[in-house]
Scaffold this motif. Structure first.
Motif, short mmCIF file in Angstrom:
data_model
loop_
_atom_site.label_atom_id
_atom_site.label_comp_id
_atom_site.label_asym_id
_atom_site.label_seq_id
_atom_site.Cartn_x
_atom_site.Cartn_y
_atom_site.Cartn_z
N ARG A 137 0.84 -1.21 0.00
CA ARG A 137 0.00 0.00 0.00
C ARG A 137 0.86 1.25 0.00
O ARG A 137 0.56 2.24 -0.67
N GLU A 194 0.69 4.36 -2.50
CA GLU A 194 0.43 5.71 -1.97
C GLU A 194 1.51 6.69 -2.43
O GLU A 194 1.22 7.85 -2.77
N ASP A 250 -7.79 7.76 -7.20
CA ASP A 250 -8.89 6.84 -6.91
C ASP A 250 -8.57 5.41 -7.35
O ASP A 250 -9.46 4.57 -7.44
N ALA A 251 -7.31 5.13 -7.62
CA ALA A 251 -6.91 3.77 -8.01
C ALA A 251 -7.28 2.78 -6.91
O ALA A 251 -7.10 3.07 -5.72
N ASP A 252 -7.81 1.62 -7.28
CA ASP A 252 -8.19 0.60 -6.30
C ASP A 252 -6.95 -0.20 -5.93
O ASP A 252 -6.60 -1.20 -6.57
N VAL A 253 -6.29 0.26 -4.89
CA VAL A 253 -5.02 -0.33 -4.47
C VAL A 253 -5.20 -1.76 -3.99
O VAL A 253 -4.37 -2.64 -4.26
N GLU A 254 -6.29 -2.05 -3.29
CA GLU A 254 -6.50 -3.40 -2.77
C GLU A 254 -6.63 -4.41 -3.90
O GLU A 254 -6.07 -5.51 -3.84
N VAL A 255 -7.35 -4.05 -4.96
CA VAL A 255 -7.46 -4.94 -6.11
C VAL A 255 -6.10 -5.11 -6.80
O VAL A 255 -5.72 -6.22 -7.21
N ASP A 305 -4.10 -7.56 -4.90
CA ASP A 305 -4.61 -8.91 -5.15
C ASP A 305 -4.17 -9.43 -6.52
O ASP A 305 -3.82 -10.61 -6.67
N LEU A 350 -3.42 0.32 -14.30
CA LEU A 350 -3.61 1.52 -13.48
C LEU A 350 -3.37 2.79 -14.29
O LEU A 350 -3.62 3.90 -13.78
#
Length: 201
Positions: free
Chosen positions: A141, A145, A156-161, A164, A197
């Protein structure tokens, strides 16, 4: 209360011995690497470490918790947080470090054994997430960041995805063994994520 006003209460029990802890963890790590968590035992750890079984049980509530402690320190130290100034370079370094760690035969045996054991042990599963999964995901993360702060990827990038997507294929190959975890594979996974991304170098 004593005459000088101090409250000198005797300490209960003996203080923990760092030497004993080290001997226990070293013995457990060796047995974990040799046999996996399913086939190691507290009795064997006691015999190899020279520490009484009762002492081990006072420190660790189960074989799984001992095995996890024996494994986690070195595994995390093998994966320091990179900071190259580039998201792609950071991800490459991080995934390469993970690859080197898991391709060590002893580490791979310990890792896969703990993952398997956690499926039938809710306490071990919770500890695994807290002690291994979250610290590593926390480092990843941080890399994303930093990339947001540098303007490399959208805020607004979906870091959790993204995390994964990076780890999913890697663990899939590790646990199934159907294809090798090569350097080319590492580069391909990172490039898919970076491209997805819309990262700007």
């Amino acid at each position: 209360m004593h005459e000088d006003g101090s409250d000198r209460r005797p300490q209960r029990g003996r203080p923990r011995s760092e030497k004993a802890d080290r001997a226990i963890l070293d013995a457990a790590a060796a047995l974990l690497a040799e046999r996996g968590v399913a086939d190691m035992s507290i009795e064997e750890v006691a015999a190899r470490s020279g520490v009484a079984k009762t002492t081990i049980y006072r420190r660790w509530s189960s074989k799984g918790s001992l095995a996890l402690d024996a494994f986690v320190d070195r595994f995390l130290r093998l994966q320091p947080l990179p900071d190259t100034g580039s998201l792609r370079s950071d991800l490459l370094r991080a995934l390469r470090a993970w690859r080197r760690a898991v391709l060590e035969p002893e580490t791979a045996r310990s890792l896969t054994g703990l993952i398997a054991a956690a499926q039938d042990d809710p306490d071990l599963a919770a500890a695994w997430r807290q002690r291994v999964v979250e610290p590593i995901r926390g480092q990843w993360r941080t890399m994303f960041e930093r990339a947001v702060e540098r303007g490399e990827i959208p805020g607004d990038a979906d870091v959790e995805v993204a995390i994964d997507v990076l780890f999913g294929p890697a663990y899939h190959r590790l646990l199934n063994g159907h294809l090798p975890i090569t350097e080319g594979f590492v580069r391909a996974v990172v490039d898919y994520v970076v491209a997805g991304l819309g990262a700007r170098e």
